[in-house]
Design a protein around this motif. Structure first.
Motif, short mmCIF file in Angstrom:
data_model
loop_
_atom_site.label_atom_id
_atom_site.label_comp_id
_atom_site.label_asym_id
_atom_site.label_seq_id
_atom_site.Cartn_x
_atom_site.Cartn_y
_atom_site.Cartn_z
N ASP A 8 30.92 -1.02 19.90
CA ASP A 8 30.67 -1.11 18.45
C ASP A 8 29.59 -2.13 18.10
OD1 ASP A 8 32.62 0.83 17.95
OD2 ASP A 8 34.21 -0.68 17.78
N ILE A 9 29.28 -3.01 19.01
CA ILE A 9 28.29 -4.06 18.70
C ILE A 9 26.99 -3.92 19.48
CG2 ILE A 9 30.07 -5.73 18.04
CD1 ILE A 9 29.55 -7.10 20.80
N SER A 10 26.95 -3.04 20.49
CA SER A 10 25.80 -3.02 21.39
C SER A 10 24.49 -2.70 20.68
CB SER A 10 26.03 -2.06 22.56
OG SER A 10 26.20 -0.75 22.11
N ARG A 16 18.96 -7.45 17.85
CA ARG A 16 18.80 -8.91 17.87
C ARG A 16 17.98 -9.36 19.08
NH1 ARG A 16 24.32 -9.07 16.65
NH2 ARG A 16 24.74 -9.95 18.69
N THR A 17 18.24 -8.75 20.22
CA THR A 17 17.49 -9.10 21.42
C THR A 17 16.02 -8.73 21.27
OG1 THR A 17 19.46 -8.85 22.80
CG2 THR A 17 17.33 -8.75 23.93
N ASP A 134 17.75 -13.33 29.67
CA ASP A 134 18.68 -14.36 29.20
C ASP A 134 19.84 -13.75 28.40
OD1 ASP A 134 17.15 -16.35 30.35
OD2 ASP A 134 16.18 -16.94 28.47
N GLU A 135 19.57 -12.66 27.71
CA GLU A 135 20.60 -11.99 26.91
C GLU A 135 21.39 -10.98 27.75
OE1 GLU A 135 21.31 -12.64 23.65
OE2 GLU A 135 19.83 -14.26 23.72
N ARG A 136 20.99 -10.80 29.01
CA ARG A 136 21.63 -9.85 29.93
C ARG A 136 21.54 -8.41 29.43
NH1 ARG A 136 20.66 -13.97 31.84
NH2 ARG A 136 22.02 -15.32 33.02
N LEU A 167 15.13 -1.04 26.00
CA LEU A 167 16.31 -1.87 26.23
C LEU A 167 17.55 -0.99 26.33
CD1 LEU A 167 15.63 -4.69 23.59
CD2 LEU A 167 14.92 -4.59 25.98
N PHE A 168 18.52 -1.45 27.10
CA PHE A 168 19.74 -0.67 27.31
C PHE A 168 20.88 -1.61 27.67
CE2 PHE A 168 22.62 1.80 30.07
CZ PHE A 168 22.88 2.88 29.24
N ILE A 169 22.06 -1.29 27.18
CA ILE A 169 23.27 -2.01 27.58
C ILE A 169 24.20 -1.00 28.23
CG2 ILE A 169 25.31 -3.27 26.78
CD1 ILE A 169 23.58 -4.37 24.49
N GLY A 170 24.55 -1.26 29.46
CA GLY A 170 25.45 -0.36 30.18
C GLY A 170 25.87 -1.00 31.49
N PRO A 171 26.64 -0.27 32.28
CA PRO A 171 27.15 -0.84 33.53
C PRO A 171 26.08 -1.04 34.60
CG PRO A 171 27.86 1.44 33.31
CD PRO A 171 27.18 1.07 32.02
N LYS A 172 24.92 -0.36 34.47
CA LYS A 172 23.83 -0.57 35.41
C LYS A 172 22.51 -0.26 34.72
CE LYS A 172 23.35 2.49 38.66
NZ LYS A 172 23.44 3.37 39.77
N ASN A 173 21.45 -0.82 35.22
CA ASN A 173 20.14 -0.65 34.60
C ASN A 173 19.62 0.76 34.89
OD1 ASN A 173 17.44 -0.71 33.77
ND2 ASN A 173 17.22 -2.86 34.31
N ILE A 174 19.61 1.61 33.87
CA ILE A 174 19.18 3.00 34.03
C ILE A 174 17.69 3.12 34.28
CG2 ILE A 174 21.06 3.91 32.65
CD1 ILE A 174 18.96 4.17 30.32
N PHE A 175 16.93 2.09 33.96
CA PHE A 175 15.48 2.16 34.11
C PHE A 175 15.02 1.95 35.55
CE2 PHE A 175 16.23 0.51 29.73
CZ PHE A 175 15.98 1.70 29.08
N PHE A 176 15.93 1.54 36.42
CA PHE A 176 15.59 1.38 37.82
C PHE A 176 16.32 2.35 38.72
CE2 PHE A 176 14.01 -2.51 36.06
CZ PHE A 176 12.86 -2.74 36.77
N ASP A 177 17.20 3.13 38.17
CA ASP A 177 17.97 4.13 38.91
C ASP A 177 17.25 5.46 38.78
OD1 ASP A 177 19.95 5.30 40.39
OD2 ASP A 177 21.34 5.49 38.72
N ARG A 178 16.23 5.67 39.61
CA ARG A 178 15.35 6.81 39.44
C ARG A 178 15.41 7.74 40.63
NH1 ARG A 178 10.24 4.84 36.44
NH2 ARG A 178 11.25 3.99 34.64
N LYS A 179 15.16 9.01 40.35
CA LYS A 179 15.15 10.02 41.40
C LYS A 179 13.75 10.34 41.82
CE LYS A 179 19.39 11.87 39.71
NZ LYS A 179 20.06 12.74 38.88
#
Length: 179
Positions: A8-10, A16-17, A134-136, A167-179
Motif C-alpha cells: 500500500d505504500i510502495s 519520494r525516492t 540508500d533507499e533500497r 525504479l522498482f520495489i520487489g523481492p528481486k531487481n527485475i532490471f538485472f534478471d534478463r533473458k
C-alpha cells in the motif's frame, strides 16, 4: 488497530525516492558551475509512451532488438527518473576533451557533445542512483530509455543526451534478471 501493508505504500516510496534522486542530481557538481541538466520524473502514462517508442525504434531499424526487452521491462515500473543534458560547450580554455582544439572550434560542430556536459551528466546519474541504493529501491541506468525519451523530445529539443532510471520495489531487481 490498523495495519499498513508494504504494497500500500510502495508507490509513494517510489515517488519520494525519485524526488530525492532528482535533488541529488541537481546538486551534483558541474563544470565551471554551469548547469545544463534537465531532471524529470516520468510516471505510468509517460512510461507507456516511452515503451511504445522503444518498440517503434526497433521496427524502424533505429534500435537494437534488446530495446523490445527494455520496452517490456519498464512497464513494471511506476516511476522513471530521466536525466539529460544539452551539449553546449563549457567554455574551458585548452580542454580539447571533445576532440576539438577549443570551445570555439567545437561550436562549429554543434552536433558533437561537450565532454564536460556528458561528465556532469554522469556525475549526476551517479548521485541519483546512490540515493536509490540508500533507499533500497531497485533501479537500472538505461540508455535505451533515454534514446526513446530524446526521440520523443520529452525533455525539450535542446536536450540531446538522456538516460532513464526506472525504479522498482520487489523481492528481486527485475532490471538485472534478463533473458
Amino acid at each position: 488497530m490498523s495495519i499498513i501493508f508494504e504494497s500500500d505504500i510502495s508507490e509513494n516510496v517510489l515517488i519520494r525516492t525519485a524526488e530525492k534522486m532528482a535533488t541529488a542530481a541537481r546538486t551534483a557538481p558541474k563544470a565551471k558551475g554551469i548547469d545544463n541538466l534537465v531532471v524529470t520524473i516520468a510516471t505510468v502514462d509517460t512510461i507507456k509512451l516511452i515503451s511504445e517508442k522503444l518498440k517503434d525504434l526497433v521496427k524502424e531499424g533505429k534500435g537494437p532488438e534488446y530495446f523490445i526487452r527494455d520496452a517490456e521491462n519498464i512497464l513494471n515500473s511506476k516511476v522513471i527518473v530521466l536525466l539529460g543534458t544539452g551539449i553546449k560547450p563549457a567554455g574551458i580554455k585548452y580542454c580539447g576533451y571533445c576532440g576539438f582544439s577549443n570551445c570555439e572550434e567545437k561550436l562549429q560542430h554543434p552536433e558533437f557533445p561537450c565532454a564536460m556536459n556528458t561528465g556532469d551528466l554522469g556525475i549526476a546519474i551517479g548521485s541519483a542512483v546512490s540515493v536509490a541504493m540508500d533507499e533500497r529501491v531497485d533501479n537500472r541506468i538505461m540508455h535505451s530509455v533515454g534514446i526513446a525519451a530524446a526521440d520523443l523530445n520529452l525533455l525539450g529539443e535542446e536536450i540531446k543526451i538522456i538516460y532513464g532510471i526506472p525504479l522498482f520495489i520487489g523481492p528481486k531487481n527485475i532490471f538485472f534478471d534478463r533473458k
